[in-house]
Write a protein that holds these residues in place. Structure first.
Motif, PDB file in Angstrom:
ATOM      1  N   GLU A  51      -6.952  24.858 -19.599  1.00 52.72           N
ATOM      2  CA  GLU A  51      -6.095  24.317 -20.648  1.00 52.72           C
ATOM      3  C   GLU A  51      -6.909  24.128 -21.918  1.00 52.72           C
ATOM      4  OE1 GLU A  51      -2.878  23.754 -20.458  1.00 52.72           O
ATOM      5  OE2 GLU A  51      -2.633  24.040 -18.306  1.00 52.72           O
ATOM      6  N   VAL A  52      -6.297  24.375 -23.078  1.00 53.13           N
ATOM      7  CA  VAL A  52      -6.936  24.134 -24.369  1.00 53.13           C
ATOM      8  C   VAL A  52      -6.067  23.146 -25.138  1.00 53.13           C
ATOM      9  CG1 VAL A  52      -7.683  25.142 -26.552  1.00 53.13           C
ATOM     10  CG2 VAL A  52      -7.973  26.427 -24.427  1.00 53.13           C
ATOM     11  N   VAL A  53      -6.719  22.093 -25.642  1.00 56.23           N
ATOM     12  CA  VAL A  53      -6.025  21.038 -26.370  1.00 56.23           C
ATOM     13  C   VAL A  53      -6.487  21.076 -27.823  1.00 56.23           C
ATOM     14  CG1 VAL A  53      -5.704  18.542 -26.548  1.00 56.23           C
ATOM     15  CG2 VAL A  53      -5.889  19.614 -24.292  1.00 56.23           C
ATOM     16  N   ALA A  54      -5.531  21.139 -28.755  1.00 60.27           N
ATOM     17  CA  ALA A  54      -5.855  21.105 -30.182  1.00 60.27           C
ATOM     18  C   ALA A  54      -6.039  19.652 -30.603  1.00 60.27           C
ATOM     19  CB  ALA A  54      -4.747  21.752 -30.990  1.00 60.27           C
ATOM     20  N   THR A  55      -7.087  19.392 -31.384  1.00 64.00           N
ATOM     21  CA  THR A  55      -7.350  18.056 -31.909  1.00 64.00           C
ATOM     22  C   THR A  55      -7.513  18.165 -33.421  1.00 64.00           C
ATOM     23  OG1 THR A  55      -9.770  18.139 -31.829  1.00 64.00           O
ATOM     24  CG2 THR A  55      -8.638  17.552 -29.779  1.00 64.00           C
ATOM     25  N   GLY A  58     -10.778  20.063 -34.011  1.00 66.93           N
ATOM     26  CA  GLY A  58     -10.966  21.407 -33.471  1.00 66.93           C
ATOM     27  C   GLY A  58     -10.203  21.563 -32.170  1.00 66.93           C
ATOM     28  N   THR A  59     -10.890  22.033 -31.112  1.00 65.34           N
ATOM     29  CA  THR A  59     -10.240  22.188 -29.809  1.00 65.34           C
ATOM     30  C   THR A  59     -11.127  21.652 -28.701  1.00 65.34           C
ATOM     31  OG1 THR A  59     -11.161  24.391 -29.433  1.00 65.34           O
ATOM     32  CG2 THR A  59      -8.998  24.288 -30.503  1.00 65.34           C
ATOM     33  N   HIS A  60     -10.489  21.262 -27.605  1.00 63.73           N
ATOM     34  CA  HIS A  60     -11.163  20.892 -26.372  1.00 63.73           C
ATOM     35  C   HIS A  60     -10.588  21.804 -25.282  1.00 63.73           C
ATOM     36  CE1 HIS A  60     -11.627  16.567 -28.094  1.00 63.73           C
ATOM     37  NE2 HIS A  60     -12.512  17.407 -28.603  1.00 63.73           N
ATOM     38  N   ALA A  61     -11.473  22.531 -24.608  1.00 65.17           N
ATOM     39  CA  ALA A  61     -11.041  23.469 -23.560  1.00 65.17           C
ATOM     40  C   ALA A  61     -11.465  22.913 -22.207  1.00 65.17           C
ATOM     41  CB  ALA A  61     -11.658  24.838 -23.792  1.00 65.17           C
ATOM     42  N   PHE A  62     -10.508  22.732 -21.307  1.00 61.23           N
ATOM     43  CA  PHE A  62     -10.746  22.198 -19.981  1.00 61.23           C
ATOM     44  C   PHE A  62     -10.631  23.326 -18.965  1.00 61.23           C
ATOM     45  CE2 PHE A  62      -9.077  18.850 -22.586  1.00 61.23           C
ATOM     46  CZ  PHE A  62      -9.787  17.723 -22.228  1.00 61.23           C
ATOM     47  N   GLU A  63     -11.616  23.477 -18.106  1.00 63.20           N
ATOM     48  CA  GLU A  63     -11.546  24.454 -17.024  1.00 63.20           C
ATOM     49  C   GLU A  63     -11.916  23.738 -15.729  1.00 63.20           C
ATOM     50  OE1 GLU A  63     -14.151  28.155 -15.833  1.00 63.20           O
ATOM     51  OE2 GLU A  63     -12.825  28.621 -17.524  1.00 63.20           O
ATOM     52  N   ARG A  85     -15.364  22.255 -22.837  1.00 63.24           N
ATOM     53  CA  ARG A  85     -16.045  22.774 -24.023  1.00 63.24           C
ATOM     54  C   ARG A  85     -15.311  22.278 -25.260  1.00 63.24           C
ATOM     55  NH1 ARG A  85     -15.868  27.229 -20.531  1.00 63.24           N
ATOM     56  NH2 ARG A  85     -17.911  28.004 -19.926  1.00 63.24           N
ATOM     57  N   GLN A  86     -16.064  22.079 -26.325  1.00 66.29           N
ATOM     58  CA  GLN A  86     -15.431  21.706 -27.591  1.00 66.29           C
ATOM     59  C   GLN A  86     -15.834  22.693 -28.667  1.00 66.29           C
ATOM     60  OE1 GLN A  86     -16.951  17.801 -28.427  1.00 66.29           O
ATOM     61  NE2 GLN A  86     -18.606  18.582 -29.681  1.00 66.29           N
ATOM     62  N   ALA A  87     -14.936  22.932 -29.578  1.00 68.98           N
ATOM     63  CA  ALA A  87     -15.206  23.778 -30.737  1.00 68.98           C
ATOM     64  C   ALA A  87     -14.645  23.046 -31.946  1.00 68.98           C
ATOM     65  CB  ALA A  87     -14.560  25.150 -30.583  1.00 68.98           C
ATOM     66  N   ASN A 113     -18.365  27.375 -29.516  1.00 67.92           N
ATOM     67  CA  ASN A 113     -18.087  26.486 -28.386  1.00 67.92           C
ATOM     68  C   ASN A 113     -19.368  25.809 -27.932  1.00 67.92           C
ATOM     69  OD1 ASN A 113     -15.327  26.510 -27.619  1.00 67.92           O
ATOM     70  ND2 ASN A 113     -15.553  28.619 -26.931  1.00 67.92           N
ATOM     71  N   ALA A 114     -19.261  24.563 -27.532  1.00 68.20           N
ATOM     72  CA  ALA A 114     -20.394  23.832 -26.978  1.00 68.20           C
ATOM     73  C   ALA A 114     -19.912  23.090 -25.743  1.00 68.20           C
ATOM     74  CB  ALA A 114     -20.939  22.847 -28.000  1.00 68.20           C
ATOM     75  N   VAL A 115     -20.727  23.043 -24.712  1.00 68.44           N
ATOM     76  CA  VAL A 115     -20.352  22.303 -23.505  1.00 68.44           C
ATOM     77  C   VAL A 115     -20.355  20.816 -23.849  1.00 68.44           C
ATOM     78  CG1 VAL A 115     -21.010  21.705 -21.154  1.00 68.44           C
ATOM     79  CG2 VAL A 115     -21.219  24.052 -21.939  1.00 68.44           C
ATOM     80  N   ALA A 116     -19.238  20.153 -23.602  1.00 69.91           N
ATOM     81  CA  ALA A 116     -19.099  18.740 -23.931  1.00 69.91           C
ATOM     82  C   ALA A 116     -19.236  17.860 -22.696  1.00 69.91           C
ATOM     83  CB  ALA A 116     -17.751  18.494 -24.591  1.00 69.91           C
ATOM     84  N   ALA A 117     -18.848  18.379 -21.527  1.00 72.39           N
ATOM     85  CA  ALA A 117     -18.933  17.601 -20.294  1.00 72.39           C
ATOM     86  C   ALA A 117     -18.854  18.538 -19.105  1.00 72.39           C
ATOM     87  CB  ALA A 117     -17.799  16.577 -20.225  1.00 72.39           C
ATOM     88  N   ALA A 118     -19.508  18.160 -18.045  1.00 72.25           N
ATOM     89  CA  ALA A 118     -19.439  18.913 -16.785  1.00 72.25           C
ATOM     90  C   ALA A 118     -19.471  17.908 -15.648  1.00 72.25           C
ATOM     91  CB  ALA A 118     -20.602  19.888 -16.673  1.00 72.25           C
ATOM     92  N   ARG A 119     -18.567  18.059 -14.715  1.00 71.59           N
ATOM     93  CA  ARG A 119     -18.492  17.166 -13.556  1.00 71.59           C
ATOM     94  C   ARG A 119     -18.218  18.009 -12.321  1.00 71.59           C
ATOM     95  NH1 ARG A 119     -19.523  14.440 -17.382  1.00 71.59           N
ATOM     96  NH2 ARG A 119     -18.647  12.478 -18.081  1.00 71.59           N
ATOM     97  N   ALA A 120     -18.695  17.541 -11.196  1.00 72.51           N
ATOM     98  CA  ALA A 120     -18.406  18.193  -9.911  1.00 72.51           C
ATOM     99  C   ALA A 120     -18.383  17.114  -8.841  1.00 72.51           C
ATOM    100  CB  ALA A 120     -19.467  19.238  -9.590  1.00 72.51           C
TER     101      ALA A 120
END
Length: 156
Positions: A51-55, A58-63, A85-87, A113-120
């Motif tokens: 999913e990509v969210v417009a802010t 810019g944008t926040h992309a969730f995978e 990721r955020q752009a 794009n830059a990695v903003a967060a990663a969780r597992a």
């Protein structure tokens, strides 16, 4: 041969009963940023929600890569990897931003794009189908989100 058993030591992902999995993203204010997306998957099937969210910035992309499995009783195991990721918009003047917001100018260009967060994580849940099976909270570029995962067995 028809069997009600599932092999323990092989990589077969055929399921006796499928699972319904879902993803929902909510902002800190309680606004539903991404409404619940649901799929029916086989036990052990790799699924990716994107999913990509417009802010305003810019944008926040969730995978989210998700694998759901039946466990003993009515429990469900969720194994997931979340990458955000955020752009940001490239240099933007107040005039350009205002014209864009009023739909009088084209959308500003996004930067890299830059990695903003990663969780597992791997979690086990017994929540009802209409309740989130797992919640993950994270902050991206000052915006706080709650990622909600849903899971339900479709056993008869």
């Amino acid at each position: 041969m028809n069997s009600l058993s599932v092999p323990m030591f092989s990589d077969r992902s055929e399921a006796l009963w499928p699972l319904q999995v879902g993803l929902e993203i909510v902002s800190e204010s309680g606004e539903l940023v991404v409404p619940r997306r649901e799929l029916v998957v086989s036990d052990g099937q790799h699924t990716i929600f994107s999913e990509v969210v417009a802010t305003p910035k810019g944008t926040h992309a969730f995978e989210l890569e998700l694998v759901a499995r039946h466990h003993a009783g009515d429990a469900i195991e969720l194994e997931y990897d979340l990458l955000v990721r955020q752009a940001r918009f490239q240099g933007l003047t107040w005039t350009g931003y205002l014209l864009h917001r009023l739909s009088l100018a084209p959308r500003p260009k996004l930067g890299p794009n830059a990695v903003a967060a990663a969780r597992a994580d791997i979690v086990e849940t017994r929540e009802p189908a209409n309740q989130p099976a797992h919640r993950q909270t994270l902050t991206v570029d000052g915006d706080r989100y709650e990622i909600r995962l849903y899971a339900a067995s479709l056993r008869g």
